[in-house]
Design a protein around this motif. Structure first.
Motif, PDB file in Angstrom:
ATOM      1  N   LYS A 169       0.852  -1.195   0.000  1.00  0.00           N
ATOM      2  CA  LYS A 169       0.000   0.000   0.000  1.00  0.00           C
ATOM      3  C   LYS A 169       0.884   1.239   0.000  1.00  0.00           C
ATOM      4  O   LYS A 169       1.755   1.371   0.857  1.00  0.00           O
ATOM      5  N   ILE A 170       0.657   2.104  -0.966  1.00  0.00           N
ATOM      6  CA  ILE A 170       1.353   3.382  -0.945  1.00  0.00           C
ATOM      7  C   ILE A 170       0.332   4.505  -1.115  1.00  0.00           C
ATOM      8  O   ILE A 170      -0.734   4.302  -1.715  1.00  0.00           O
ATOM      9  N   SER A 171       0.670   5.653  -0.593  1.00  0.00           N
ATOM     10  CA  SER A 171      -0.249   6.786  -0.740  1.00  0.00           C
ATOM     11  C   SER A 171      -0.046   7.384  -2.129  1.00  0.00           C
ATOM     12  O   SER A 171       1.002   7.185  -2.762  1.00  0.00           O
ATOM     13  N   GLY A 172      -1.037   8.125  -2.568  1.00  0.00           N
ATOM     14  CA  GLY A 172      -0.891   8.821  -3.839  1.00  0.00           C
ATOM     15  C   GLY A 172       0.275   9.800  -3.794  1.00  0.00           C
ATOM     16  O   GLY A 172       0.998   9.982  -4.767  1.00  0.00           O
ATOM     17  N   GLU A 173       0.459  10.399  -2.615  1.00  0.00           N
ATOM     18  CA  GLU A 173       1.530  11.396  -2.472  1.00  0.00           C
ATOM     19  C   GLU A 173       2.916  10.806  -2.720  1.00  0.00           C
ATOM     20  O   GLU A 173       3.841  11.522  -3.098  1.00  0.00           O
ATOM     21  N   ALA A 174       3.049   9.497  -2.531  1.00  0.00           N
ATOM     22  CA  ALA A 174       4.353   8.852  -2.779  1.00  0.00           C
ATOM     23  C   ALA A 174       4.750   8.964  -4.250  1.00  0.00           C
ATOM     24  O   ALA A 174       5.922   8.823  -4.584  1.00  0.00           O
ATOM     25  N   GLY A 185       6.713  12.834  -5.934  1.00  0.00           N
ATOM     26  CA  GLY A 185       8.080  13.321  -5.752  1.00  0.00           C
ATOM     27  C   GLY A 185       8.092  14.599  -4.932  1.00  0.00           C
ATOM     28  O   GLY A 185       7.362  14.703  -3.940  1.00  0.00           O
ATOM     29  N   ASP A 186       8.892  15.562  -5.344  1.00  0.00           N
ATOM     30  CA  ASP A 186       8.978  16.822  -4.593  1.00  0.00           C
ATOM     31  C   ASP A 186       7.934  17.831  -5.054  1.00  0.00           C
ATOM     32  O   ASP A 186       7.882  18.949  -4.556  1.00  0.00           O
ATOM     33  N   GLN A 187       7.129  17.439  -6.024  1.00  0.00           N
ATOM     34  CA  GLN A 187       6.102  18.376  -6.492  1.00  0.00           C
ATOM     35  C   GLN A 187       4.990  18.443  -5.450  1.00  0.00           C
ATOM     36  O   GLN A 187       4.842  17.545  -4.635  1.00  0.00           O
ATOM     37  N   GLY A 188       4.174  19.456  -5.510  1.00  0.00           N
ATOM     38  CA  GLY A 188       3.078  19.567  -4.551  1.00  0.00           C
ATOM     39  C   GLY A 188       1.821  18.844  -5.031  1.00  0.00           C
ATOM     40  O   GLY A 188       0.831  18.776  -4.308  1.00  0.00           O
ATOM     41  N   TYR A 189       1.844  18.318  -6.230  1.00  0.00           N
ATOM     42  CA  TYR A 189       0.602  17.781  -6.818  1.00  0.00           C
ATOM     43  C   TYR A 189       0.945  16.802  -7.946  1.00  0.00           C
ATOM     44  O   TYR A 189       1.975  16.938  -8.611  1.00  0.00           O
TER      45      TYR A 189
END
Ligand code: UDP
Length: 245
Positions: free
Chosen positions: A19-24, A27-31
């Motif tokens: 399981k990984i979050s979408g935020e993973a 990268g370093d972007q905000g979106y």
């Protein structure tokens, strides 16, 4: 060469849920999606796949849209949640593309049927894909509003008879407080489901933890930022926290 299953900290027949979050994936972007980051995670999945382990994946949608965020802005909650579920399908397709670029056969399986895009969820069919060593990415959460992809991961892990859920995060386990904010934060080697719930340790939301507890499904929290981390943990190396009964 198949992995020596007796060496794995949690596995007996070698089927796991990542399981990984979408935020993973941002990268370093905000979106949104950062293709080199998606490719790097796909490479992590490949090293474990190459060991002969059967892999299920659930990817969140928080890098694109979260239901709560929409409802905070006045949108009806269920509509916002459906948008969140659709975001997870986009992430799943991006991961499928990255895995297939590495020549790993992958199926995206959606809880909300969208036949032109991916397969609908049919449990026995998904099991067959896993037996054929295809990576199965379960998309669109549980298909129901008011849930999260942590609960979807726990549900599918139970249905697929996974040995454990591997929750890839930015830190190498569960801490008593945020290790990015507090230098004296203490990492747990092991922690019980009940402790996670009572101390609000923020591993996963409460419904997901309760579902894991009721089915005795271990949750391994580890850092996905560590190169080779996923494979290392399966081989018994590295640091992680095991959430158990
Ligand atoms: N969602 C939902 N039902 C589910 C799974 C997800 O309604 O079974 C929606 C919910 O709005 C959630 C969004 O999809 O905010 C994205 O999932 P999540 O927040 O779990 O993503 P992550 O935080 O893991 O990136």
């Amino acid at each position: 060469m198949p992995v020596n299953l007796s060496e794995l900290p949690v596995t007996t027949h070698g089927r796991v849920m990542l399981k990984i979050s979408g935020e993973a994936l941002m990268g370093d972007q905000g979106y949104g999606l950062h293709p080199p980051t998606v490719a790097r995670i796909a490479q992590e999945v490949k090293t474990v796949h190459d060991l002969g382990v059967e892999i299920c994946m659930v990817i969140g949608g928080g890098n694109i849209f979260r239901g709560l965020q929409g409802s905070a802005q006045g949108m009806e909650r269920t509509t916002a949640d459906y948008m969140g579920m659709l975001a997870t399908v986009m992430n799943a397709l991006a991961m499928q593309a990255a895995l297939e670029a590495l020549k790993i056969h992958t199926r995206v399986i959606s809880a909300i049927p969208m036949d032109q895009v991916c397969e609908p969820y049919i449990r026995r069919r998904a099991v067959r894909h896993l037996e054929k060593k295809r990576v199965c990415i379960f998309a669109a959460g549980t298909g129901n509003p008011y849930f999260t992809t942590d609960t979807a991961a726990t549900l599918r892990a139970n249905e697929m008879a996974c040995e454990a859920i591997f929750k890839g995060t930015k830190v190498d386990g569960v801490y008593d407080k945020d290790p990015n904010k507090f230098a004296d934060a203490k990492r747990y080697d092991t922690v019980t489901y009940d402790e996670v719930l009572q101390k609000h340790l923020g591993v996963m939301d409460a419904s997901a933890i309760a579902l894991a507890r009721d089915n005795n499904l271990p949750i391994i929290v580890f850092s996905l930022d560590e190169p080779g981390g996923f494979c290392g943990i399966l081989a018994g190396r590295g640091t992680y926290t095991k959430v158990h009964g």
